[in-house]
Design a protein around this motif. Structure first.
Motif, PDB file in Angstrom:
ATOM      1  N   MET A 206      46.824  29.027  21.283  1.00 34.12           N
ATOM      2  CA  MET A 206      47.203  27.956  22.109  1.00 34.12           C
ATOM      3  C   MET A 206      47.372  28.417  23.577  1.00 34.12           C
ATOM      4  SD  MET A 206      47.483  25.388  20.363  1.00 34.12           S
ATOM      5  CE  MET A 206      48.682  23.904  20.577  1.00 34.12           C
ATOM      6  N   ASP A 207      47.718  29.872  23.706  1.00 34.63           N
ATOM      7  CA  ASP A 207      47.820  30.307  25.065  1.00 34.63           C
ATOM      8  C   ASP A 207      46.318  30.899  25.797  1.00 34.63           C
ATOM      9  OD1 ASP A 207      49.419  31.149  27.288  1.00 34.63           O
ATOM     10  OD2 ASP A 207      49.120  33.070  26.771  1.00 34.63           O
ATOM     11  N   SER A 208      45.348  30.658  24.914  1.00 27.61           N
ATOM     12  CA  SER A 208      44.020  31.359  25.095  1.00 27.61           C
ATOM     13  C   SER A 208      42.805  30.440  25.634  1.00 27.61           C
ATOM     14  CB  SER A 208      43.735  32.199  23.969  1.00 27.61           C
ATOM     15  OG  SER A 208      44.401  33.193  23.502  1.00 27.61           O
ATOM     16  N   PRO A 209      42.737  30.270  26.889  1.00 28.69           N
ATOM     17  CA  PRO A 209      41.841  29.245  27.354  1.00 28.69           C
ATOM     18  C   PRO A 209      40.561  29.960  27.226  1.00 28.69           C
ATOM     19  CG  PRO A 209      42.906  30.119  29.300  1.00 28.69           C
ATOM     20  CD  PRO A 209      43.655  30.473  27.837  1.00 28.69           C
ATOM     21  N   THR A 210      39.450  29.190  27.092  1.00 24.56           N
ATOM     22  CA  THR A 210      38.243  29.844  26.887  1.00 24.56           C
ATOM     23  C   THR A 210      37.123  29.185  27.931  1.00 24.56           C
ATOM     24  OG1 THR A 210      38.615  30.215  24.557  1.00 24.56           O
ATOM     25  CG2 THR A 210      36.119  30.257  25.135  1.00 24.56           C
ATOM     26  N   GLU A 211      36.259  29.876  28.428  1.00 25.98           N
ATOM     27  CA  GLU A 211      35.178  29.469  29.406  1.00 25.98           C
ATOM     28  C   GLU A 211      33.857  29.669  28.551  1.00 25.98           C
ATOM     29  OE1 GLU A 211      32.830  27.530  32.286  1.00 25.98           O
ATOM     30  OE2 GLU A 211      34.824  27.210  31.948  1.00 25.98           O
ATOM     31  N   ILE A 212      32.994  28.625  28.203  1.00 26.06           N
ATOM     32  CA  ILE A 212      31.648  28.828  27.668  1.00 26.06           C
ATOM     33  C   ILE A 212      30.713  28.456  28.844  1.00 26.06           C
ATOM     34  CG2 ILE A 212      30.376  28.576  25.625  1.00 26.06           C
ATOM     35  CD1 ILE A 212      33.042  28.054  24.182  1.00 26.06           C
ATOM     36  N   SER A 213      29.955  29.314  29.325  1.00 30.63           N
ATOM     37  CA  SER A 213      28.808  28.786  30.273  1.00 30.63           C
ATOM     38  C   SER A 213      27.875  29.953  30.430  1.00 30.63           C
ATOM     39  CB  SER A 213      29.518  28.358  31.573  1.00 30.63           C
ATOM     40  OG  SER A 213      30.499  29.484  32.135  1.00 30.63           O
ATOM     41  N   ASN A 214      27.265  29.748  31.319  1.00 33.35           N
ATOM     42  CA  ASN A 214      26.246  30.852  32.048  1.00 33.35           C
ATOM     43  C   ASN A 214      26.993  31.233  32.993  1.00 33.35           C
ATOM     44  OD1 ASN A 214      23.973  32.576  32.274  1.00 33.35           O
ATOM     45  ND2 ASN A 214      22.904  31.064  33.398  1.00 33.35           N
ATOM     46  N   TYR A 215      27.999  32.158  33.027  1.00 25.11           N
ATOM     47  CA  TYR A 215      28.839  32.672  33.972  1.00 25.11           C
ATOM     48  C   TYR A 215      28.199  33.895  34.517  1.00 25.11           C
ATOM     49  CZ  TYR A 215      31.136  35.043  30.019  1.00 25.11           C
ATOM     50  OH  TYR A 215      31.412  35.971  29.101  1.00 25.11           O
ATOM     51  N   MET A 216      28.589  34.396  35.416  1.00 23.71           N
ATOM     52  CA  MET A 216      28.628  35.938  36.059  1.00 23.71           C
ATOM     53  C   MET A 216      29.814  36.716  35.813  1.00 23.71           C
ATOM     54  SD  MET A 216      26.954  34.974  39.601  1.00 23.71           S
ATOM     55  CE  MET A 216      25.644  33.642  39.862  1.00 23.71           C
ATOM     56  N   LEU A 217      29.798  37.753  35.390  1.00 20.98           N
ATOM     57  CA  LEU A 217      30.717  38.626  35.033  1.00 20.98           C
ATOM     58  C   LEU A 217      30.865  39.792  35.679  1.00 20.98           C
ATOM     59  CD1 LEU A 217      33.146  39.266  33.263  1.00 20.98           C
ATOM     60  CD2 LEU A 217      31.389  40.576  31.566  1.00 20.98           C
ATOM     61  N   ARG A 218      32.215  40.232  36.332  1.00 19.09           N
ATOM     62  CA  ARG A 218      32.268  41.475  37.016  1.00 19.09           C
ATOM     63  C   ARG A 218      33.516  42.094  36.715  1.00 19.09           C
ATOM     64  NH1 ARG A 218      28.321  39.678  38.475  1.00 19.09           N
ATOM     65  NH2 ARG A 218      27.425  39.656  40.652  1.00 19.09           N
ATOM     66  N   SER A 219      33.589  43.310  36.644  1.00 21.83           N
ATOM     67  CA  SER A 219      34.831  43.907  36.128  1.00 21.83           C
ATOM     68  C   SER A 219      35.095  45.261  36.839  1.00 21.83           C
ATOM     69  CB  SER A 219      34.656  44.525  34.772  1.00 21.83           C
ATOM     70  OG  SER A 219      34.426  43.433  33.619  1.00 21.83           O
ATOM     71  N   PHE A 220      36.390  45.747  36.574  1.00 19.12           N
ATOM     72  CA  PHE A 220      36.845  47.106  37.182  1.00 19.12           C
ATOM     73  C   PHE A 220      38.090  47.590  36.508  1.00 19.12           C
ATOM     74  CE2 PHE A 220      39.832  44.671  39.569  1.00 19.12           C
ATOM     75  CZ  PHE A 220      40.830  45.284  40.122  1.00 19.12           C
ATOM     76  N   GLU A 221      38.097  48.721  36.538  1.00 18.36           N
ATOM     77  CA  GLU A 221      39.329  49.558  35.771  1.00 18.36           C
ATOM     78  C   GLU A 221      40.432  49.685  36.650  1.00 18.36           C
ATOM     79  OE1 GLU A 221      39.364  50.366  32.447  1.00 18.36           O
ATOM     80  OE2 GLU A 221      37.461  49.576  32.093  1.00 18.36           O
TER      81      GLU A 221
ATOM     82  N   VAL B 166      40.143  44.615  34.234  1.00 17.58           N
ATOM     83  CA  VAL B 166      40.429  43.388  34.745  1.00 17.58           C
ATOM     84  C   VAL B 166      38.879  42.857  35.023  1.00 17.58           C
ATOM     85  CG1 VAL B 166      41.165  42.136  36.820  1.00 17.58           C
ATOM     86  CG2 VAL B 166      42.261  44.032  36.120  1.00 17.58           C
ATOM     87  N   ASN B 167      38.778  41.514  34.612  1.00 19.22           N
ATOM     88  CA  ASN B 167      37.178  40.628  34.573  1.00 19.22           C
ATOM     89  C   ASN B 167      37.462  39.455  35.376  1.00 19.22           C
ATOM     90  OD1 ASN B 167      36.378  42.642  32.235  1.00 19.22           O
ATOM     91  ND2 ASN B 167      37.927  41.395  31.021  1.00 19.22           N
ATOM     92  N   LEU B 168      36.432  39.339  35.998  1.00 16.91           N
ATOM     93  CA  LEU B 168      36.275  37.787  36.493  1.00 16.91           C
ATOM     94  C   LEU B 168      34.784  37.392  36.009  1.00 16.91           C
ATOM     95  CD1 LEU B 168      36.501  35.961  38.951  1.00 16.91           C
ATOM     96  CD2 LEU B 168      34.963  37.203  40.223  1.00 16.91           C
ATOM     97  N   ALA B 169      35.034  36.163  35.215  1.00 10.23           N
ATOM     98  CA  ALA B 169      34.017  35.386  34.578  1.00 10.23           C
ATOM     99  C   ALA B 169      34.052  34.269  35.738  1.00 10.23           C
ATOM    100  CB  ALA B 169      34.509  34.742  33.232  1.00 10.23           C
ATOM    101  N   LEU B 170      33.043  34.268  36.537  1.00  7.09           N
ATOM    102  CA  LEU B 170      32.821  33.121  37.379  1.00  7.09           C
ATOM    103  C   LEU B 170      31.747  32.269  36.995  1.00  7.09           C
ATOM    104  CD1 LEU B 170      33.211  32.228  40.521  1.00  7.09           C
ATOM    105  CD2 LEU B 170      31.689  34.017  40.986  1.00  7.09           C
ATOM    106  N   HIS B 171      32.012  31.061  36.758  1.00 10.33           N
ATOM    107  CA  HIS B 171      31.072  30.188  36.562  1.00 10.33           C
ATOM    108  C   HIS B 171      30.920  29.259  37.936  1.00 10.33           C
ATOM    109  CE1 HIS B 171      30.023  25.975  34.558  1.00 10.33           C
ATOM    110  NE2 HIS B 171      29.049  26.709  34.792  1.00 10.33           N
ATOM    111  N   HIS B 172      29.845  29.403  38.571  1.00 13.11           N
ATOM    112  CA  HIS B 172      29.676  28.661  39.816  1.00 13.11           C
ATOM    113  C   HIS B 172      28.021  28.553  40.021  1.00 13.11           C
ATOM    114  CE1 HIS B 172      28.626  32.104  43.033  1.00 13.11           C
ATOM    115  NE2 HIS B 172      28.280  32.446  41.691  1.00 13.11           N
TER     116      HIS B 172
END
Length: 598
Positions: free
Chosen positions: A179-194, A200-206
């Motif tokens: 219940m605490d796990s929202p989900t975005e399903i789209s053609n998003y852009m992904l950026r990550s760093f350690e 840490v991820n940015l799933a950016l739908h724009h």
């Protein structure tokens, strides 16, 4: 020996699998905002089984009747036989006569993309789990697997804090995590760093460019690293990663909602249209919650109730202190200037300390109001202008006062937050209001802790901000050169009349003159409005302290009253050097230590 071990593992896997509830969600009719959900519940005990939609959502405190968007519910047994379904209330379905397995299916209508509800269309499937998936309260400790049947024709992919099983199937160890796990399903852009072994991820739908995504991600990284400095470390994210689910599209709703290992941040404002700077504040606020509220957790919210409103007296700390850090982090990260930060404090400050609501409730009692205001809706008019102050804002200005007061003693709020993190956050021991009081007393001394809580938490007194801010070379002033009316009023360009659109504030000139929400002001002292005139500008032609005749209508009936304008009670914040005053080296060093800027 190997054969026995393999057999044991196989049998164990079969038992675990049998105790797993499975969901599948598909989006063939996304153009009409529909999703079809199928779920299977095996190994059920004898008797009726209750399924329901949640009435609340993690991070929200009000009731949200998600069942209103569910229809076409059916239930069958393991052989496909239809089962009897009873409806004891609007949000539950009771299934009878099963054979140990129940399969359910229903249609969900979803068309609000934000931090609470779900949205399905041909741009994305934006899923807040409580608004999407039915559950059985008696099975809340079972493992869950959910398969997202993505629209490959739309290039959809899944972003979520749920750990991946395979393909587009994900797992939750229990109902609460699901219940605490929202989900975005789209053609998003992904950026990550350690960072410190965490991803840490940015799933950016724009609807923008890859370059815009890169630029924005650099801002996100600065926020993450600056907030880490407050606590000295990142939380130990459960599956080694944290994900920003950012959705900046025209059909979304402006919102932000924290979750244990992720956050949803949404806005209609694109990165190209002011969102590059305008949206980053929500990132700052929600990420701070991964410490303060997700792990430094009020006991009043544990366990979170999915069937009733969740009330907490600690939201001024959980939400309010997070709000204090929201702008401070942007300043420390170099995303706004010291001048912008300091001057920007005025709006929240004036909203809190000029509110009539201080006479009715302290900051704890304001927190109790969350079930009535936190995205809650009602059709009957309320008197919030006079009786409520947001615990976000109230807590924020108390956070400012506490930080500056601690700095007078050679301490600071960063280190206090760090001490609370060590005692209650890393250990995940839920805290009470009394625990916070004790923690401050231990950190800064009993006299200091008692003084702060007795005056500003249990009572609604106002701290003396002037010397606290002066120490940082900041001026707090009440100019008193603007007339004050006391209600939000707008001039109609066509009728050249002014309508009061909100309740008049208790004690204000409008309130004392007997004016009320909905009254239409024809003129004051027979001076007409101009079509392009703002009401505040219109008032400047009249003397303060002088009785004025107000001609107005109420429910179409002409009326007259007398009003005396008063000086505006609002405060202004400014850097001393901007007011041609020279701050001392000590003040500038103090400011540097506070804002962490040169």
């Amino acid at each position: 020996m190997k054969i026995k071990c393999s057999l044991f593992l196989l049998l164990t896997a079969m038992v675990v699998s049998a105790q797993t509830n499975t969901y599948t969600i598909s989006f063939d009719n996304a153009v009409h905002h529909e999703a079809v959900i199928k779920a299977s519940f095996p190994e059920l005990p004898n008797g009726a089984v209750t399924f329901q939609m949640s009435r609340t959502s993690p991070g929200r405190y009000a009731l949200h009747e998600f069942a209103k968007n569910v229809y076409g519910f059916t239930a069958t047994d393991s052989k496909g036989n239809s089962l009897v379904v009873e409806r004891p209330n609007p949000y539950q379905w009771v299934v009878l006569g099963h054979d140990g397995t129940i399969h359910i299916q229903y249609i969900l209508f979803a068309n609000r993309g934000g931090g609470t509800y779900s949205q399905v269309d041909e741009t994305h499937a934006h899923l807040n789990i409580p608004a999407t998936f039915m559950f059985s309260p008696s099975l809340n400790e079972r493992k869950i697997e959910v398969t997202f049947d993505v629209r490959e024709d739309l290039n959809w992919k899944v972003a979520t804090q749920l750990p991946l099983v395979s393909g587009t199937t994900y797992m939750a160890p229990n109902l609460y995590y699901f219940m605490d796990s929202p989900t975005e399903i789209s053609n998003y852009m992904l950026r990550s760093f350690e960072v410190d072994g965490m991803r840490v991820n940015l799933a950016l739908h724009h609807n923008g460019t890859e370059d815009e995504a890169d630029t924005y991600f650099e801002k996100v990284k600065k926020v993450v690293l600056t907030e880490k400095e407050v606590y000295g470390e990142l939380p130990n994210y459960d599956y080694g990663s944290y994900t920003f689910l950012a959705c900046y599209i025209p059909n979304a709703s402006g919102d932000g909602m924290e979750h244990r290992n992720s956050t949803i941040v949404t806005n209609t404002r694109s990165l190209a249209d002011g969102g590059m700077d305008g949206n980053i504040g929500t990132i700052s606020h929600e990420y701070f919650h991964s410490w303060n509220v997700e792990r430094i957790r009020p006991k009043s919210l544990e366990p979170f109730d999915f069937e009733a409103a969740n009330m907490s007296g600690e939201l001024w700390f959980a939400e309010g202190f997070t709000s204090y850090y929201t702008g401070l982090i942007l300043c420390r990260a170099g995303l706004i200037t010291s001048k912008e930060y300091v001057e920007g404090l005025a709006g929240t400050f004036n909203y809190v300390w000029n509110s009539p609501a201080l006479q009715f409730f302290n900051v704890v009692e304001m927190s109790y109001q969350a079930p009535f205001v936190d995205a809650a809706t009602s059709v009957d008019p309320v008197n919030r202008e006079n009786t409520f102050i947001s615990y976000y804002s109230y807590g924020s200005v108390l956070g400012l006062a506490l930080d500056l007061s601690l700095r007078e003693k050679g301490l600071n709020l960063d280190n206090f937050m760090k001490s609370v993190w060590v005692k209650y956050g890393k250990t995940e021991i839920p805290y009470t209001l009394e625990n916070l009081h004790e923690a401050l007393s231990e950190f800064a001394g009993k006299s200091f802790g008692d003084d702060f809580f007795n005056n500003y938490v249990y009572q609604s007194n106002m701290p003396n901000y002037t010397p606290l801010l002066n120490a940082a070379g900041v001026l707090l002033e009440q100019p008193k050169n603007e007339p004050y009316f006391g209600a939000y009023t707008v001039v109609n360009a066509e009728t050249t009349e002014a309508t009061i659109l909100r309740n008049t504030k208790m004690g204000s000139p409008a309130y004392k003159a007997g004016l009320d929400n909905g009254d239409v002001i024809l003129n004051i002292n027979d001076m007409p409005f101009k079509a392009d005139q703002k009401f505040d500008e219109y008032l400047k032609q009249f003397e303060m302290g002088t009785p004025l005749k107000v001609n107005f209508t109420r429910f179409g009936t002409p009326k007259t009253t007398t009003l005396v304008l008063e000086p505006n009670p609002d405060y202004s914040f400014s850097l001393m050097e901007d007011k041609e005053q020279k701050p001392s080296k000590k003040m500038l060093q103090y400011r540097k230590d506070w804002l962490k800027v040169e």
